[in-house]
Design an enzyme around this catalytic site. Structure first.
Site, mmCIF file in Angstrom:
data_model
loop_
_atom_site.group_PDB
_atom_site.id
_atom_site.type_symbol
_atom_site.label_atom_id
_atom_site.label_comp_id
_atom_site.label_asym_id
_atom_site.label_seq_id
_atom_site.Cartn_x
_atom_site.Cartn_y
_atom_site.Cartn_z
ATOM 1 N N GLU A 75 4.264 -5.208 7.469
ATOM 2 C CA GLU A 75 3.467 -4.178 8.159
ATOM 3 C C GLU A 75 3.893 -3.918 9.605
ATOM 4 O OE1 GLU A 75 2.261 -6.348 6.022
ATOM 5 O OE2 GLU A 75 0.741 -5.397 4.774
ATOM 6 N N GLY A 103 0.461 -4.970 0.955
ATOM 7 C CA GLY A 103 -0.719 -5.016 0.088
ATOM 8 C C GLY A 103 -0.448 -5.704 -1.245
ATOM 9 N N GLU A 122 -0.740 -9.284 -0.463
ATOM 10 C CA GLU A 122 -2.169 -9.508 -0.203
ATOM 11 C C GLU A 122 -2.959 -9.554 -1.508
ATOM 12 O OE1 GLU A 122 -2.149 -6.263 2.723
ATOM 13 O OE2 GLU A 122 -3.103 -7.645 4.115
ATOM 14 N N ALA A 173 0.867 -1.170 0.000
ATOM 15 C CA ALA A 173 0.000 0.000 0.000
ATOM 16 C C ALA A 173 0.909 1.228 0.000
ATOM 17 C CB ALA A 173 -0.876 -0.011 1.242
HETATM 18 N N1 COA Z 1 4.593 3.112 -0.610
HETATM 19 C C1 COA Z 1 4.984 4.264 -1.152
HETATM 20 N N2 COA Z 1 6.095 4.397 -1.899
HETATM 21 C C2 COA Z 1 6.836 3.282 -2.076
HETATM 22 C C3 COA Z 1 6.492 2.049 -1.527
HETATM 23 C C4 COA Z 1 5.321 1.987 -0.765
HETATM 24 N N3 COA Z 1 4.874 0.844 -0.224
HETATM 25 N N4 COA Z 1 7.452 1.138 -1.867
HETATM 26 C C5 COA Z 1 8.332 1.792 -2.621
HETATM 27 N N5 COA Z 1 7.991 3.094 -2.745
HETATM 28 C C6 COA Z 1 8.692 4.160 -3.477
HETATM 29 C C7 COA Z 1 9.892 4.671 -2.708
HETATM 30 O O1 COA Z 1 9.490 5.640 -1.753
HETATM 31 C C8 COA Z 1 10.706 5.266 -3.829
HETATM 32 O O2 COA Z 1 10.138 6.490 -4.208
HETATM 33 P P1 COA Z 1 11.089 7.795 -4.487
HETATM 34 O O3 COA Z 1 12.001 7.342 -5.602
HETATM 35 O O4 COA Z 1 10.134 8.852 -4.885
HETATM 36 O O5 COA Z 1 11.814 8.048 -3.209
HETATM 37 C C9 COA Z 1 10.466 4.295 -4.980
HETATM 38 O O6 COA Z 1 9.240 3.621 -4.672
HETATM 39 C C10 COA Z 1 11.548 3.255 -5.159
HETATM 40 O O7 COA Z 1 11.725 2.586 -3.929
HETATM 41 P P2 COA Z 1 13.115 2.441 -3.163
HETATM 42 O O8 COA Z 1 12.837 2.237 -1.719
HETATM 43 O O9 COA Z 1 14.021 3.575 -3.533
HETATM 44 O O10 COA Z 1 13.668 1.100 -3.832
HETATM 45 P P3 COA Z 1 14.721 0.074 -3.179
HETATM 46 O O11 COA Z 1 15.101 -0.848 -4.280
HETATM 47 O O12 COA Z 1 15.780 0.788 -2.453
HETATM 48 O O13 COA Z 1 13.872 -0.747 -2.079
HETATM 49 C C11 COA Z 1 11.951 -1.949 -1.229
HETATM 50 C C12 COA Z 1 12.809 -1.592 -2.461
HETATM 51 C C13 COA Z 1 10.724 -2.705 -1.737
HETATM 52 C C14 COA Z 1 12.753 -2.817 -0.277
HETATM 53 C C15 COA Z 1 11.518 -0.649 -0.514
HETATM 54 O O14 COA Z 1 10.973 0.236 -1.469
HETATM 55 C C16 COA Z 1 10.497 -0.849 0.569
HETATM 56 O O15 COA Z 1 10.811 -1.335 1.651
HETATM 57 N N6 COA Z 1 9.217 -0.450 0.304
HETATM 58 C C17 COA Z 1 8.160 -0.501 1.283
HETATM 59 C C18 COA Z 1 7.680 -1.905 1.467
HETATM 60 C C19 COA Z 1 6.601 -1.970 2.531
HETATM 61 O O16 COA Z 1 6.826 -1.756 3.710
HETATM 62 N N7 COA Z 1 5.371 -2.276 2.094
HETATM 63 C C20 COA Z 1 4.263 -2.460 2.964
HETATM 64 C C21 COA Z 1 3.442 -1.245 3.055
HETATM 65 S S1 COA Z 1 2.077 -1.510 4.168
#
Ligand code: COA
Length: 260
Positions: free
Chosen positions: A135, A112, A115, A66
């Protein structure tokens, strides 16, 4: 239909629904959920679409969860509504969709995103896929059905560990956990989904819709799945597909189902 956050097209009886925010790793914001709802409703009505393949744009992510930026300042009531509306508009729509939905998990499927993949009828993954429910690392719990569907798929113990550690598993582990049915090279992922879809489409789509209902009934509180099966089995006898399927078998020819 003009979508900003997803791609939706039909080709050879397959509906391709692709989340298309690769710069945000296809994170599900409100607008994306609304568009996905619209695409699924339109795929439901489109007689040309028999199977849906759900995937994410780009090489990195199916859906990374999400959109955290949208709910970071939510109150308890807003959080409750976010989960309720998401489940109603998307996750339950996918789970109860009358046509097969195959999730092709092409990278990160987190929160999400996992999910959503778990709402699909089954999942296949590319070998670079990584899955998890992170989460609790954000101080929240899965809200789009994750606490219910993950234990259904992998068993309570593994689900508890995945949810509590907030860790990610790779595609090989996801296969061992039976979270996904097949793992393949990234470039073979959609072709594999298409190959499975082609096999499905040889069969009666009315019978398949009935089978989806009966299987799902097992997971609905207060519903007796055996009774749903008996009803759906009986109703099948009134369909044109049943007449076609049985007469084709008896006449030693290939069935040509109309889906009625
Ligand atoms: N919500 C909002 N933005 C998200 C996102 C999320 N769940 N997951 C990734 N993004 C965005 C990042 O903020 C970033 O945006 P920006 O370039 O404007 O800063 C872009 O997507 C790329 O992500 P980034 O984190 O730079 O890539 P990465 O390769 O370093 O890491 C992940 C990849 C998946 C490990 C990391 O993005 C992450 O942990 N995301 C969140 C996962 C999460 O907790 N999801 C559950 C949500 S309830």
């Amino acid at each position: 239909m003009n979508f900003e956050n997803i791609l939706f097209e039909e080709n050879e009886n397959i509906g391709y629904i692709t989340i298309n925010r690769p710069n945000k790793l296809n994170a599900l914001n409100k607008a994306t959920i609304a568009e996905l709802n619209e695409a699924f409703e339109s795929a439901r009505e489109d007689h040309d679409i028999k199977v849906v393949i759900l995937s994410g744009s780009g090489e990195k992510a199916f859906v990374a969860g999400a959109d955290i930026s949208e709910f970071a300042d939510f109150s308890a009531e807003e959080g409750r509504r976010l989960a309720a509306e998401g489940q109603e508009k998307l996750f339950n729509v996918v789970a109860n969709f009358p046509k097969p939905v195959i999730a092709a998990v092409n990278g990160f499927a987190l929160g999400g995103g996992l999910e959503l993949a778990m709402s699909a009828h089954f999942r296949i993954a590319s070998d670079n896929a990584r899955m998890g429910l992170p989460e609790v690392s954000l101080g929240v719990i899965p809200g789009y059905g994750g606490t219910q569907r993950l234990p259904q798929l992998v068993g309570k113990g593994k689900a508890m560990e995945m949810i509590m550690t907030a860790g990610m598993i790779d595609a090989k582990e996801a296969l061992e956990y039976r979270l996904v049915n097949h793992v393949t090279a990234p470039e073979d992922l959609i072709p594999l989904a298409e190959k499975i879809a082609a096999k499905i489409m040889n069969n009666s789509m009315t019978a398949i819709a009935a089978a989806i209902k009966a299987v799902n009934a097992n997971y609905e509180a207060g519903v007796n799945g055996f009774e749903v099966e008996i009803d759906e089995f009986g109703s099948s006898f009134g369909t044109e597909d049943f007449k076609e399927g049985t007469s084709a078998f008896l006449n030693k020819r290939k069935a040509n189902f109309s889906g009625k």
